[in-house]
Every structure is written in structure tokens, then in C-alpha cells.
Design a protein around this motif. Sequence first.
Motif, PDB file in Angstrom:
ATOM      1  N   ALA A   6     -33.127  98.655 -88.814  1.00  0.00           N
ATOM      2  CA  ALA A   6     -33.590  99.941 -89.352  1.00  0.00           C
ATOM      3  C   ALA A   6     -34.116  99.784 -90.783  1.00  0.00           C
ATOM      4  O   ALA A   6     -35.191 100.286 -91.116  1.00  0.00           O
ATOM      5  N   ALA A   7     -33.363  99.075 -91.613  1.00  0.00           N
ATOM      6  CA  ALA A   7     -33.753  98.979 -93.019  1.00  0.00           C
ATOM      7  C   ALA A   7     -35.061  98.223 -93.200  1.00  0.00           C
ATOM      8  O   ALA A   7     -35.818  98.490 -94.131  1.00  0.00           O
ATOM      9  N   VAL A   8     -35.335  97.284 -92.297  1.00  0.00           N
ATOM     10  CA  VAL A   8     -36.583  96.509 -92.398  1.00  0.00           C
ATOM     11  C   VAL A   8     -37.764  97.329 -91.866  1.00  0.00           C
ATOM     12  O   VAL A   8     -38.835  97.375 -92.479  1.00  0.00           O
ATOM     13  N   LEU A   9     -37.559  98.006 -90.741  1.00  0.00           N
ATOM     14  CA  LEU A   9     -38.690  98.704 -90.097  1.00  0.00           C
ATOM     15  C   LEU A   9     -39.029 100.038 -90.752  1.00  0.00           C
ATOM     16  O   LEU A   9     -40.188 100.461 -90.750  1.00  0.00           O
ATOM     17  N   LEU A  10     -38.002 100.701 -91.279  1.00  0.00           N
ATOM     18  CA  LEU A  10     -38.189 102.080 -91.748  1.00  0.00           C
ATOM     19  C   LEU A  10     -39.418 102.288 -92.646  1.00  0.00           C
ATOM     20  O   LEU A  10     -40.227 103.183 -92.364  1.00  0.00           O
ATOM     21  N   ASN A  48     -30.940  90.775 -95.151  1.00  0.00           N
ATOM     22  CA  ASN A  48     -29.733  89.959 -95.346  1.00  0.00           C
ATOM     23  C   ASN A  48     -30.101  88.500 -95.608  1.00  0.00           C
ATOM     24  O   ASN A  48     -29.749  87.597 -94.836  1.00  0.00           O
ATOM     25  N   PRO A  49     -30.811  88.230 -96.704  1.00  0.00           N
ATOM     26  CA  PRO A  49     -31.337  86.881 -96.928  1.00  0.00           C
ATOM     27  C   PRO A  49     -30.256  85.875 -97.339  1.00  0.00           C
ATOM     28  O   PRO A  49     -29.217  86.266 -97.876  1.00  0.00           O
ATOM     29  N   THR A  50     -30.531  84.618 -97.083  1.00  0.00           N
ATOM     30  CA  THR A  50     -29.630  83.556 -97.530  1.00  0.00           C
ATOM     31  C   THR A  50     -29.606  83.559 -99.059  1.00  0.00           C
ATOM     32  O   THR A  50     -28.559  83.419 -99.676  1.00  0.00           O
ATOM     33  N   ASP A  51     -30.787  83.702 -99.650  1.00  0.00           N
ATOM     34  CA  ASP A  51     -30.908  83.672-101.116  1.00  0.00           C
ATOM     35  C   ASP A  51     -30.850  85.107-101.651  1.00  0.00           C
ATOM     36  O   ASP A  51     -31.870  85.702-102.005  1.00  0.00           O
ATOM     37  N   ARG A  52     -29.649  85.636-101.719  1.00  0.00           N
ATOM     38  CA  ARG A  52     -29.482  87.024-102.147  1.00  0.00           C
ATOM     39  C   ARG A  52     -29.821  87.191-103.633  1.00  0.00           C
ATOM     40  O   ARG A  52     -30.454  88.178-104.033  1.00  0.00           O
ATOM     41  N   ALA A  53     -29.393  86.212-104.444  1.00  0.00           N
ATOM     42  CA  ALA A  53     -29.658  86.294-105.889  1.00  0.00           C
ATOM     43  C   ALA A  53     -31.170  86.313-106.136  1.00  0.00           C
ATOM     44  O   ALA A  53     -31.677  87.120-106.931  1.00  0.00           O
ATOM     45  N   GLY A  54     -31.880  85.435-105.450  1.00  0.00           N
ATOM     46  CA  GLY A  54     -33.336  85.367-105.608  1.00  0.00           C
ATOM     47  C   GLY A  54     -33.991  86.681-105.202  1.00  0.00           C
ATOM     48  O   GLY A  54     -34.930  87.153-105.849  1.00  0.00           O
ATOM     49  N   ALA A  55     -33.491  87.286-104.119  1.00  0.00           N
ATOM     50  CA  ALA A  55     -34.085  88.547-103.632  1.00  0.00           C
ATOM     51  C   ALA A  55     -33.893  89.655-104.661  1.00  0.00           C
ATOM     52  O   ALA A  55     -34.818  90.417-104.951  1.00  0.00           O
ATOM     53  N   HIS A  56     -32.684  89.744-105.226  1.00  0.00           N
ATOM     54  CA  HIS A  56     -32.445  90.770-106.254  1.00  0.00           C
ATOM     55  C   HIS A  56     -33.312  90.511-107.485  1.00  0.00           C
ATOM     56  O   HIS A  56     -33.845  91.439-108.087  1.00  0.00           O
ATOM     57  N   PHE A  57     -33.448  89.248-107.845  1.00  0.00           N
ATOM     58  CA  PHE A  57     -34.217  88.926-109.051  1.00  0.00           C
ATOM     59  C   PHE A  57     -35.689  89.320-108.880  1.00  0.00           C
ATOM     60  O   PHE A  57     -36.295  89.925-109.772  1.00  0.00           O
ATOM     61  N   ARG A  58     -36.271  88.975-107.726  1.00  0.00           N
ATOM     62  CA  ARG A  58     -37.680  89.326-107.510  1.00  0.00           C
ATOM     63  C   ARG A  58     -37.882  90.841-107.568  1.00  0.00           C
ATOM     64  O   ARG A  58     -38.851  91.341-108.149  1.00  0.00           O
ATOM     65  N   LEU A  59     -36.928  91.551-106.993  1.00  0.00           N
ATOM     66  CA  LEU A  59     -37.034  93.015-107.012  1.00  0.00           C
ATOM     67  C   LEU A  59     -36.917  93.530-108.456  1.00  0.00           C
ATOM     68  O   LEU A  59     -37.673  94.425-108.880  1.00  0.00           O
ATOM     69  N   ALA A  60     -36.002  92.934-109.204  1.00  0.00           N
ATOM     70  CA  ALA A  60     -35.821  93.336-110.613  1.00  0.00           C
ATOM     71  C   ALA A  60     -37.113  93.111-111.394  1.00  0.00           C
ATOM     72  O   ALA A  60     -37.548  93.965-112.174  1.00  0.00           O
ATOM     73  N   ARG A  61     -37.734  91.968-111.145  1.00  0.00           N
ATOM     74  CA  ARG A  61     -38.970  91.633-111.874  1.00  0.00           C
ATOM     75  C   ARG A  61     -40.086  92.632-111.531  1.00  0.00           C
ATOM     76  O   ARG A  61     -40.812  93.097-112.399  1.00  0.00           O
ATOM     77  N   ALA A  62     -40.164  92.989-110.260  1.00  0.00           N
ATOM     78  CA  ALA A  62     -41.196  93.948-109.844  1.00  0.00           C
ATOM     79  C   ALA A  62     -40.934  95.319-110.471  1.00  0.00           C
ATOM     80  O   ALA A  62     -41.855  95.977-110.960  1.00  0.00           O
TER      81      ALA A  62
END
Lengths: 285, 677
Positions: B264-268, B627-641
Motif C-alpha cells: 500500500a505505501a509503495v503504490l498509494l 523497507n530497504p536494507t539501507d534504511r540510514a541511506g534512505a532517510h538521508f536521501r529524503l532529508a537532503r531532498a
Amino acid sequence: MKLFVMLLTCLAAARAETHVLVVAGLGGEREYEQRFSTWAGELGKLSGAQVLAGAAASRDGIRSALAQIAKSVTPQDDFVLVLIGHGTFDGVEYRFALPGPDITAIELADWLNRIPAGRQVVVNATSASGACMDVWRAPNRVVVTATKSGNERNATVFARYWVEALRDPAADTDKNETVTVLEAFHYAAEKTKKFYESQKRLATEHPQISDAGGIAGRIYLARFGATEKARTDPAKRALLARREQLEQEIDKLKHEKAAMPLPEYKKRLEALLIELAKTQAEIDR
Amino acid sequence: MMATLLALALLAGPGEPLYRRAESAWKQGDYRAANDLFRAAVAAEPQNARYRVRWGRLFLERFQPADARQLFEEALELEPQNAEAHLGLALVAAESFEGAAVELAEKALKLDSRLTEARELLGRLALEDGDFARALAVAPDSEAVRLTVELLADRTPTIPNPGAASYAEAARHFILNRRYEEGVALYRKAIELDPRLWRAHSELGINLMRLGDEAGARRHLELAYSHDYRNPATVNTLRLLDSYSKFDTIQSGNIILKLHKKEAAVLLPYVKAEMERALSTYERKYRFQLERPVQVEMYPDHEDFAVRTLGMPGLGALGVTFGYVVAMDSPSARKPGAYHWGATLWHELSHVFVLAATRHRVPRWFTEGLAVLEETTPSPEWGDRLDPEVISAMQERKLLPVTQLDRGFVRPSYPGQIVVSYFQAGRICEFIQQKWGWEALLKMIEAFAAKKTTAQAMETALGVKPEDFDRRFLEWLDARYGKLVRGFDSWRTGMKALNAAAREKRYDAVLREAPALRDLFPDYVDAGSAYECLAEAWLAQGKPDEAALELERWAKAGGRDPGLLKRLADLHWESGRKKEAAAALERILYIAPAGDEELHRRLGDLKLESGEFNVAIREYQVVLNSNPTDRAGAHFRLARAYHLANRAEEAREHVVLALEAAPGYKPAQKLLLELNK
């Protein structure tokens, strides 16, 4: 815990060497031959490994390479063996398919036992590799297999993602610019799972890890950033100590998260993270 | 009389007493005993066709048509002229809307003109084809047929006190005509007359679910189930209702989305935006306001979706619309590249408008044709490509006259006719739009809403008779596809040779032969297409820009293989064409958006670089939701954006989350200090 890891790293940096041997077994078909030797070649480049492929990856070739390694490594060193290719299991014995005679899990265990490295990592990315788990399990040896048992006999994709883990910074989940065996395993296992999901295929491999000594998170396979020079710089010892202290405080705070109101946790965490970031900036200056 | 019975009893074989007991057990509802007794009767008298026929009818009543068919066929081997066995086979065929049903029922009637059930079946089949006159002609005494004809024609029934079964049969025809709410009302009437009509309870439950009334659906389905009415539709629908706990329901404005929790979270973000776009476009195009929110359900397991189409004629392979409720496959239900969810969504939402605007009084061919046409409204790249099956049908002149086109959907007479019918209906609507304009299609909708037939609607809106229309349409079709249809056999031969040349790396031959094959059949974008062979040849000759150009052509022609689209993105990216690289990746969002972190990460990076921060944020948020393996990286990219989009609070929140997962993450530390300045 973190402090212990850091100290171990310092000690390791001072004396240890990592020896890596990659073997690409018999493909049987041109497509597999090409695939296996490509993966092995990439792995060789990424980890500075000795690679045996094609005719060199024979039973005698492997025995001789392992015997040579047994002579040159010391108990302070690490040894990593990666097997890529097809494996078979007849219900009793696992065999790694090679040009000429195959080798069995028991034979390989015998040769591995002769290598005096303090820590060993054996990655068997072949089909039916799960059959090796019990045969190879040993203290201070991490065993990774592409399949959960000898009965998963289809060709595997795990090796592809193991190679990818060594070059994708996303595999470095704690962002310390290195990829450990444990991180590589989690990365490759997750990618393998997603491969089958996305292809709408029933998964025919379920990667497993045996880490009796709890060492998989401390053996490094790849580094992404420059090696931290500050470790050996006496002028920065105080800063390093401060950083370790802050890291410990953050660990402690994270453990206490459930026991405190969320706004307070966030406030304290952010303060510690800012302090840690400033300290790191000083170290890197 | 007594003497005759005595003589019959004396003549009867050893299976007769068993057979009689079987019939008696069946009458009393003891199906297990009846089954055992029929088996024993057949074993006692293997040459008796009648026992097999009756046993088959028991199987048919107890929802096992395959076993029933086998027994009817065995009976016919013993007695080829057995009318009851032919009727049995006709009933089995009718259940699955097979074209052979009519022929088999006619044969049964020919062998025994007193066979009322065969007449009744022929009447029902004629009703399914929309041929009321024929239905009344073949089954003039059937209460159900007469009632159905009157009700479907919106006339007050003239039959005195129709029975519950007749109302249930009428209800079934309303559902087949997609008049769901009226069908539900008729099922209720049937149940009012006979509360123990469990088939009606089951069908009412299924249709209440189609209208979004889950509680009502469950009540009636459970009633049917608990009274031993356990056909696959009842059991599977109840199972599906149970599985709804695994779905999230999201309501926003006039949209209700039911998505599986795991995706749901991906498709929404994608599905919601596309629904909003489609609904507002259609409101303008159809000049029609929907009365209530539209519910779209997406099933990651195709089998769950299939339950929603049980008992429905036609393909329904990807999506199905029940008034204001749409059920469809989610992109993860299909192999990547095999399904374009965006096109299917636009297709189904077009049905919502057309069904509502005509109050469900629209021929199947027209609503399907319009929906096929609408698939390409957002982009000509969308929509189904011309299929070799359709080309063969054109070669063999198998297209139906427009007034009979509905039959191609409901009761196909050859394999693949449903696909051909979709194509034909779509092209007919396209032809109308081209020759008479969009207004003409709207006029046809008005005509259908006013209960006109296809012939009347055509005369009103287009001013042509159906036969003239068919002739002009075939001319238009020939001008468009004639060259391909006539050259199709040589195209096949040419493609075989082309693929062999590509395999053998004879790239000069590929570059020489492929363009003509590509241009003859530009819709062919599947594996081994001329586009793909050409791209490979250009790459082998060290010309990546030419390869990119070819793959771009392929994508614009409707190519959907995510692997090739990524290859196209790589080629653009390597040559610095980042906007084109992003466009190639964006196409994959409509094909396989779930389970591919790398796709969203790369697209996010490209969008961030081009300054489209909100799109980058959407993509990075999807990475995080995967639910990525690299959770820290995912949060960081979002923070940067967020930081670049001047949304400091959200940037701070995500950079802290990145560092909570990986305190030593240097780029995140730098961003935190920057945010803290």
C-alpha cells in the motif's frame, strides 16, 4: 560493545591480512560459464582475491591454492573462500562441480581445517550448498550458503548479489564505509528474495549463515571511504576517545528509548548526534 | 398399468434398485449417499447410459462440472443419440459461457422435442446474447425467460405471481448486463418469495460485495454456505472477504483505494495521483459528474482478483468494473513487463463513467471499445499492442458485424475471440472518433442511455446503418493494417531469420534487415523485437546513441520490459541525457513500481539533480516505504531532498533518523550540522 569493536579494528589494522580465494566452478552451458567467470572476476577485482576459473578451477588447482594459502597465513590473518557455480547433493554427499573430478564438502572441510587463519569465511554460492552447512561449521568460521539445504538444486543467483554487496554503498548499513560479512549477507539475501518476488517465481534458494563465533559483523570485505588516518594520529586521541564515548551514549540512549517519552528521547538523541557530528568534523579536519 | 410396471420391473437390470435409491437420496438432499448409490448402479450395469446421465446431473448440481461432463460423454459413447446426455453437456458448456452450448442444446431438442429443459436453456442462452425475440420464440412457455425479457426491457411484468427461481434467473441476467443494483433488488425479491433459495443467497452475496457492501455480502454468503450451498464462488468469495483484513482502505475525496498492506505505501502515491487525473479528465470528456466515490481494489495475488470475476463472461483478465467498484490486478500480480496498471486503471474508470452515464444500458462492445480507446488517452504508448492473434483473425476475416460484436465477448466461438473483440471494439470507437468526432461518441452514449439498440444509436449519432458502417470500418481498417495483414507471413519468416542473425552476432545483417521488419509491424515490442535486435547491433558496433534511439522508438511503440527500459535509461545517462534517462525510468512506474528500490533511488537522484524536489521526495519516500536494507541511506536521501525543497523540519526529522540508524554516517552528520547552523 561498540568500543570493543573499535579496539578490535585497531588491532586488526595493525597486523592482520585478509586472504581471499574465489573459485568459479563448471558452468556446463556457455551462459553459466560466462556468468560464473564474470562474477568471480568482479569479486577478484573488488576484494583483491586470487581467482580460479576455467581449467584452473580443477580439484588439484583448488587443493594446491589452499595448500599455498595454508603456508602463508598466520593465526592473526583472515581467510575468505568463495565458491561460485553448480553444486549437487545426492542425499549423502555434497559435490562442487569442477572440470575433471568434483570435490566433496568433506574434502574441502579437511583442506580448510589445515589453514591456520584465526578467522575464516566460507561462502558457498552454489546450488545445493545448504548441504555443506553442518560439515563446515566450526568455531571462528563463518559459513554462508545460497540454499537452506541440499535439496534446493536449481541454479542460484545469490553470488550475483554477493558481488554487488561489495560495490554498492547501500550494503554498508551502519555507514562506517566498510562492508562486513554480515552486512554483505543481509544485502545479498534480501536482494535474492526480491529477485524471486519480482520475477513472480517460486524462490528456489534461501540463503543461510552460520556464525557460531559471532564474528561475521567484524570481518570486513570492502571499504568505500579512505581509511581513517586519525586512528594512528596521537594528536587526535582525545577526539577519538570523545567520539567513542558519544557513540556509547547514543547506544545507551537507544536502549532506553522505550522507557522515556518520545519528545525527550528525540531531543537528547539530536543533541548527542550534533555533538558527535562536531567531533567527527574535528577528527576529519 | 400394474402389468406394465411389473413387466418393467422384471425387465429392469440389477442396477435399477440402486438407481432408484440414488434418486431418492438425492431428493432428500443426501448427496453423499446418492453419489455412492449412483456409483454402485453404474458398476452393476455399466452399459446403462441413463444412470451415468443422472449421476452427471448430480455432479453438475453439486458444483463439479468436470466430473459431470465426463459422465455425459461416457453416456454418449454408450448411446450416441441420448438427448439427456447432450443436454447435460449443453448445461456444462453454458456454465462457462462456451460457444458450443447452443449447438448442444439444439441437438438435445432435436433428439427429443419434449425436452422442456433444453428449450429453457436455449431461451436463457438467447437472453445472454441479448436476443429477446429468439429467447421468446424458443422458450415461449418459460416463466423465467418471459419475466426476464419484460424486466430487462423495463416493462411491468405481465406474468401473474412469478416464482422465486424465475426472479433469481432474471437477476442473473441483470448482472450479466452489468445492471448490478437492479440485479441485487431482484435477488432480494427471489429470497423474499423463497428464503431457502440458497443459490440466490450466494449470488446476492457475491453481487453485494461487487457493490462494496461487505457486511451484507458476508451475511448472505454465510447463510448459503451454512446450508450446504458451497460452490467455488461462495467458498472463494468468503475466503476473499476474510483476507480483507490484510488490506488497507484509504479514502480521499471521491476516491476509495483498497491496497494490500504489503504494498500500500509503495503504490498509494502513484495510484491515487493517476486516479485523480483520470477522474477529472473523464468528468470533462464525458460531461458527467459521478454521484459517489469510486472504489478501486488492487490485488497482488491474481487468484484473489479472479474470485471477483467468477461467473462473469468475457475476459476480465486484468480488471473488472462493477458500477462504482473496480477490482484489478496490482502490478505485482504479474511478471514485470506483462502488465501496464496505468492503462488498465484508465480502462476500468472509463467503464465507471459510461456505465453510470447510460444507467448500465450499454452494449458490451461499446463500453469495452471506448475503454480500449481511453487506455491511450494519457499517452499513445499505453494500451494494448496489436496482437498476432488479431492479425490472424483479420487475415481469416473473422471480425464480427458491429450489431453482433457482443457475442464475441460473451460467447466466443474460437479461441482468442475475446481478445479480437476487444481490439475490434477499440478500433471501431477510434474510427468513429476520427470520422465523426468525439461528440458522436457522446451522442451514442446518450442514445444508449435512452435504451436505443446499437443499430438505432448508430443511425441517430452517425447517420449510418450498421451494414454501411461495417463496410466503411473494414475499409478504414484495411488502409491501416492491410499491408501488415497481407505481409504477416513474410514478417514471421523475416523475424525468424533476424533473430538467428542476432544470435549469431551477424550484426551487419541485423542492421540491414531489421528496419523494414520493424516498420511493417511497429506494434511488435515483445522479446526479440526488431527494435531490440537493432539496439543490440548498434551497441556491438560501438554506437550507443544509435542504440538509445532505437530503444526510445521501442518504448514509444509501447515496449514494457523493465530491464530494457533500464538499459535505455543507462544509455541516456551515460551520454548525459539525464532528462531522457528519468523519462525512461518513469515509464517503469506504470509497469513494475513495487519491489525495486534501485529504480526509485535512481529516479529520485535524477529528479533531485534537475530540481524537481517534490518528485524526488516522492521517490525517496517510496524507497523508505519499501523497507530497504539501507534504511540510514534512505532517510538521508529524503532529508537532503527536503532540505533542498526548503522543508527544514522534515529534513531535520529524517537526518536524525538516518543517524539514529548509523551514527557515524558522515554525509548525514554534515547535513545535520548544516541544518543546525
